[in-house]
Design a protein around this motif. Structure first.
Motif, PDB file in Angstrom:
ATOM      1  N   THR A   7       0.876  -1.167   0.000  1.00 29.79           N
ATOM      2  CA  THR A   7       0.000   0.000   0.000  1.00 29.79           C
ATOM      3  C   THR A   7       0.911   1.213   0.000  1.00 29.79           C
ATOM      4  O   THR A   7       1.640   1.450   0.962  1.00 29.79           O
ATOM      5  CB  THR A   7      -0.930   0.011   1.228  1.00 29.79           C
ATOM      6  N   ILE A   8       0.881   1.966  -1.098  1.00 29.79           N
ATOM      7  CA  ILE A   8       1.893   2.998  -1.360  1.00 29.79           C
ATOM      8  C   ILE A   8       1.238   4.369  -1.488  1.00 29.79           C
ATOM      9  O   ILE A   8       0.287   4.539  -2.245  1.00 29.79           O
ATOM     10  CB  ILE A   8       2.665   2.672  -2.650  1.00 29.79           C
ATOM     11  N   LEU A   9       1.767   5.327  -0.755  1.00 33.80           N
ATOM     12  CA  LEU A   9       1.329   6.724  -0.864  1.00 33.80           C
ATOM     13  C   LEU A   9       2.337   7.493  -1.700  1.00 33.80           C
ATOM     14  O   LEU A   9       3.536   7.486  -1.388  1.00 33.80           O
ATOM     15  CB  LEU A   9       1.204   7.361   0.515  1.00 33.80           C
ATOM     16  N   ILE A  10       1.847   8.185  -2.745  1.00 31.65           N
ATOM     17  CA  ILE A  10       2.696   8.993  -3.610  1.00 31.65           C
ATOM     18  C   ILE A  10       2.222  10.437  -3.528  1.00 31.65           C
ATOM     19  O   ILE A  10       1.081  10.744  -3.902  1.00 31.65           O
ATOM     20  CB  ILE A  10       2.638   8.526  -5.074  1.00 31.65           C
ATOM     21  N   THR A  11       3.072  11.328  -3.067  1.00 31.19           N
ATOM     22  CA  THR A  11       2.715  12.746  -3.102  1.00 31.19           C
ATOM     23  C   THR A  11       2.922  13.264  -4.522  1.00 31.19           C
ATOM     24  O   THR A  11       3.851  12.846  -5.218  1.00 31.19           O
ATOM     25  CB  THR A  11       3.553  13.568  -2.108  1.00 31.19           C
ATOM     26  N   GLY A  12       2.037  14.171  -4.955  1.00 31.18           N
ATOM     27  CA  GLY A  12       2.136  14.668  -6.321  1.00 31.18           C
ATOM     28  C   GLY A  12       1.916  13.576  -7.345  1.00 31.18           C
ATOM     29  O   GLY A  12       2.601  13.527  -8.371  1.00 31.18           O
ATOM     30  N   VAL A  32      -2.577   1.933  -4.411  1.00 29.02           N
ATOM     31  CA  VAL A  32      -1.878   3.205  -4.529  1.00 29.02           C
ATOM     32  C   VAL A  32      -2.773   4.353  -4.070  1.00 29.02           C
ATOM     33  O   VAL A  32      -3.919   4.483  -4.508  1.00 29.02           O
ATOM     34  CB  VAL A  32      -1.400   3.454  -5.975  1.00 29.02           C
ATOM     35  N   LEU A  33      -2.216   5.175  -3.188  1.00 26.43           N
ATOM     36  CA  LEU A  33      -2.858   6.386  -2.687  1.00 26.43           C
ATOM     37  C   LEU A  33      -2.070   7.568  -3.221  1.00 26.43           C
ATOM     38  O   LEU A  33      -0.835   7.543  -3.238  1.00 26.43           O
ATOM     39  CB  LEU A  33      -2.835   6.422  -1.157  1.00 26.43           C
ATOM     40  N   ILE A  34      -2.757   8.615  -3.668  1.00 24.85           N
ATOM     41  CA  ILE A  34      -2.053   9.803  -4.130  1.00 24.85           C
ATOM     42  C   ILE A  34      -2.653  11.039  -3.473  1.00 24.85           C
ATOM     43  O   ILE A  34      -3.785  11.015  -2.981  1.00 24.85           O
ATOM     44  CB  ILE A  34      -2.084   9.958  -5.661  1.00 24.85           C
ATOM     45  N   CYS A  35      -1.890  12.112  -3.468  1.00 24.20           N
ATOM     46  CA  CYS A  35      -2.400  13.392  -2.996  1.00 24.20           C
ATOM     47  C   CYS A  35      -1.868  14.483  -3.910  1.00 24.20           C
ATOM     48  O   CYS A  35      -0.874  14.310  -4.614  1.00 24.20           O
ATOM     49  CB  CYS A  35      -2.001  13.650  -1.542  1.00 24.20           C
ATOM     50  N   GLY A  36      -2.558  15.617  -3.896  1.00 26.81           N
ATOM     51  CA  GLY A  36      -2.142  16.746  -4.708  1.00 26.81           C
ATOM     52  C   GLY A  36      -2.973  17.967  -4.364  1.00 26.81           C
ATOM     53  O   GLY A  36      -3.987  17.873  -3.672  1.00 26.81           O
ATOM     54  N   ARG A  37      -2.532  19.114  -4.863  1.00 25.48           N
ATOM     55  CA  ARG A  37      -3.227  20.365  -4.542  1.00 25.48           C
ATOM     56  C   ARG A  37      -4.449  20.611  -5.416  1.00 25.48           C
ATOM     57  O   ARG A  37      -5.390  21.285  -4.994  1.00 25.48           O
ATOM     58  CB  ARG A  37      -2.262  21.550  -4.689  1.00 25.48           C
ATOM     59  N   THR A  38      -4.442  20.075  -6.650  1.00 22.20           N
ATOM     60  CA  THR A  38      -5.456  20.432  -7.633  1.00 22.20           C
ATOM     61  C   THR A  38      -6.479  19.314  -7.780  1.00 22.20           C
ATOM     62  O   THR A  38      -6.143  18.216  -8.251  1.00 22.20           O
ATOM     63  CB  THR A  38      -4.803  20.728  -8.996  1.00 22.20           C
ATOM     64  N   LEU A  39      -7.713  19.592  -7.395  1.00 23.47           N
ATOM     65  CA  LEU A  39      -8.760  18.571  -7.407  1.00 23.47           C
ATOM     66  C   LEU A  39      -9.015  18.047  -8.810  1.00 23.47           C
ATOM     67  O   LEU A  39      -9.195  16.834  -9.003  1.00 23.47           O
ATOM     68  CB  LEU A  39     -10.043  19.139  -6.805  1.00 23.47           C
ATOM     69  N   LYS A  40      -9.033  18.915  -9.816  1.00 26.51           N
ATOM     70  CA  LYS A  40      -9.316  18.468 -11.178  1.00 26.51           C
ATOM     71  C   LYS A  40      -8.279  17.465 -11.671  1.00 26.51           C
ATOM     72  O   LYS A  40      -8.614  16.494 -12.353  1.00 26.51           O
ATOM     73  CB  LYS A  40      -9.385  19.671 -12.122  1.00 26.51           C
ATOM     74  N   LEU A  73      -4.179   6.901   8.078  1.00 20.60           N
ATOM     75  CA  LEU A  73      -4.316   6.086   9.282  1.00 20.60           C
ATOM     76  C   LEU A  73      -5.736   5.554   9.440  1.00 20.60           C
ATOM     77  O   LEU A  73      -5.937   4.388   9.815  1.00 20.60           O
ATOM     78  CB  LEU A  73      -3.926   6.920  10.506  1.00 20.60           C
ATOM     79  N   GLU A  74      -6.714   6.376   9.126  1.00 16.43           N
ATOM     80  CA  GLU A  74      -8.112   5.983   9.301  1.00 16.43           C
ATOM     81  C   GLU A  74      -8.630   5.091   8.175  1.00 16.43           C
ATOM     82  O   GLU A  74      -9.453   4.202   8.405  1.00 16.43           O
ATOM     83  CB  GLU A  74      -8.993   7.231   9.399  1.00 16.43           C
ATOM     84  N   ASN A  75      -8.151   5.341   6.954  1.00 14.21           N
ATOM     85  CA  ASN A  75      -8.722   4.654   5.795  1.00 14.21           C
ATOM     86  C   ASN A  75      -7.800   3.615   5.160  1.00 14.21           C
ATOM     87  O   ASN A  75      -8.296   2.676   4.517  1.00 14.21           O
ATOM     88  CB  ASN A  75      -9.110   5.688   4.727  1.00 14.21           C
ATOM     89  N   HIS A  76      -6.493   3.776   5.334  1.00 14.05           N
ATOM     90  CA  HIS A  76      -5.537   2.873   4.693  1.00 14.05           C
ATOM     91  C   HIS A  76      -4.401   2.544   5.663  1.00 14.05           C
ATOM     92  O   HIS A  76      -3.228   2.822   5.378  1.00 14.05           O
ATOM     93  CB  HIS A  76      -4.992   3.520   3.416  1.00 14.05           C
ATOM     94  N   PRO A  77      -4.744   1.953   6.814  1.00 17.67           N
ATOM     95  CA  PRO A  77      -3.730   1.750   7.867  1.00 17.67           C
ATOM     96  C   PRO A  77      -2.621   0.787   7.489  1.00 17.67           C
ATOM     97  O   PRO A  77      -1.603   0.720   8.189  1.00 17.67           O
ATOM     98  CB  PRO A  77      -4.556   1.211   9.031  1.00 17.67           C
ATOM     99  N   HIS A  78      -2.789   0.051   6.379  1.00 13.77           N
ATOM    100  CA  HIS A  78      -1.751  -0.890   5.969  1.00 13.77           C
ATOM    101  C   HIS A  78      -0.701  -0.236   5.065  1.00 13.77           C
ATOM    102  O   HIS A  78       0.149  -0.939   4.495  1.00 13.77           O
ATOM    103  CB  HIS A  78      -2.382  -2.092   5.255  1.00 13.77           C
ATOM    104  N   CYS A  79      -0.740   1.081   4.952  1.00 11.13           N
ATOM    105  CA  CYS A  79       0.257   1.798   4.143  1.00 11.13           C
ATOM    106  C   CYS A  79       1.662   1.470   4.648  1.00 11.13           C
ATOM    107  O   CYS A  79       1.971   1.641   5.829  1.00 11.13           O
ATOM    108  CB  CYS A  79       0.008   3.301   4.218  1.00 11.13           C
ATOM    109  N   LEU A 126       4.272   3.260   8.962  1.00  8.67           N
ATOM    110  CA  LEU A 126       5.084   2.345   8.169  1.00  8.67           C
ATOM    111  C   LEU A 126       5.652   1.229   9.030  1.00  8.67           C
ATOM    112  O   LEU A 126       5.682   0.059   8.618  1.00  8.67           O
ATOM    113  CB  LEU A 126       6.226   3.117   7.487  1.00  8.67           C
ATOM    114  N   ASN A 127       6.098   1.582  10.225  1.00  9.27           N
ATOM    115  CA  ASN A 127       6.702   0.600  11.123  1.00  9.27           C
ATOM    116  C   ASN A 127       5.738  -0.489  11.545  1.00  9.27           C
ATOM    117  O   ASN A 127       6.163  -1.583  11.931  1.00  9.27           O
ATOM    118  CB  ASN A 127       7.252   1.300  12.371  1.00  9.27           C
ATOM    119  N   ASN A 128       4.451  -0.205  11.494  1.00  7.18           N
ATOM    120  CA  ASN A 128       3.444  -1.187  11.897  1.00  7.18           C
ATOM    121  C   ASN A 128       3.145  -2.202  10.803  1.00  7.18           C
ATOM    122  O   ASN A 128       2.354  -3.133  11.028  1.00  7.18           O
ATOM    123  CB  ASN A 128       2.137  -0.482  12.296  1.00  7.18           C
ATOM    124  N   ASN A 129       3.749  -2.031   9.638  1.00  8.07           N
ATOM    125  CA  ASN A 129       3.450  -2.906   8.512  1.00  8.07           C
ATOM    126  C   ASN A 129       4.709  -3.562   7.960  1.00  8.07           C
ATOM    127  O   ASN A 129       5.818  -3.118   8.229  1.00  8.07           O
ATOM    128  CB  ASN A 129       2.751  -2.090   7.417  1.00  8.07           C
TER     129      ASN A 129
END
Length: 245
Positions: A7-12, A32-40, A73-79, A126-129
């Motif tokens: 379970t991988i988080l990628i910023t940008g 895969v989880l991602i985050c970014g500033r622009t919703l579109k 932590l709440e939605n993807h604790p296995h990250c 991360l240490n918990n997984n």
């Protein structure tokens, strides 16, 4: 580090290298989880890759970094893997731009402080997984700066140094600390004007994954290794050559 079944988080992760990396990691049976500033951009990424998960946030803000940590932590604790990929750049003349200090702060917060904050916030998760890892994305410009970028080289050089220290201090931790150094890559980051030496995004990501899975702690993609060697053997020549491109 094996980049499968994680379970991988990628910023940008909604464009450029981040989006291509998201695509390839999904193909390898990762969540895969991602985050970014622009919703579109996030929504377009979701349309292309329906199985990804996203959160809109601005990691240059400490409060948004905490929001991101809480969401995971709440939605993807296995990250178990954090990829600090998001970065911004300004192509400005330091002396001629009246807003240059504001732009410097924006780059420092996004390119350097955000990976530092997120590394600290996510270490307990991360240490918990199993098979935990932090992957920091930098550039060959940590060895030779490009003069059109007043701050980008410096922020990435600082992240390079931080990554080396973090790896040294992680000897008693299960977290694998990896740095990936990219050359110029043909992405929207160049705003439609990539340099002639830019390599395709697909090639960059493929070589990144290959290097990580071979166990390399510093993955030098493309001609970064050559730039590193030139910076050691002939630093003035390397500086002139890079900045003449």
């Amino acid at each position: 580090m094996v980049l499968q079944n994680n379970t991988i988080l990628i910023t940008g992760g909604s464009s450029g290298i981040g989006l291509e990396l998201t695509k390839k990691l999904l193909e390898r049976k990762n969540k895969v989880l991602i985050c970014g500033r622009t919703l579109k951009k996030l929504q377009r990424a979701k349309q292309k890759l329906p199985s990804l998960h996203y959160l809109q946030c601005d990691i240059s803000k400490p409060s948004d970094c905490k929001q991101l940590r809480n969401w995971v932590l709440e939605n993807h604790p296995h990250c178990n893997v954090l990829i600090n990929n998001a970065a911004i750049v300004h192509v400005e003349n330091f002396y001629r731009d009246d807003d240059i200090l504001k732009k410097a702060d924006a780059e420092v917060q996004t390119n350097l402080m955000a990976p530092i904050r997120l590394s600290k916030l996510f270490a307990p998760i991360l240490n918990n997984n199993k098979n935990p890892g932090i992957i920091n994305i930098t550039t060959g410009l940590v060895y030779v700066p490009r003069t059109i970028y007043p701050f980008y080289n410096a922020t990435k050089s600082a992240l390079h140094s931080f990554t080396q220290v973090l790896r040294s201090q992680s000897t008693d931790s299960p977290i694998d600390i990896v740095e990936v150094q990219f050359p110029a890559v043909d992405t929207p980051w160049h705003q439609g004007n990539p340099p002639d030496i830019a390599i395709p995004t697909e090639e960059a990501v493929r070589k990144m994954i290959e290097g990580i899975e071979k166990g390399h702690k510093e993955v030098q993609v493309g001609k970064v290794k050559l730039l590193y060697l030139l910076s050691r053997l002939a630093p003035n020549f390397a500086f002139r050559k890079l900045n003449s491109l």
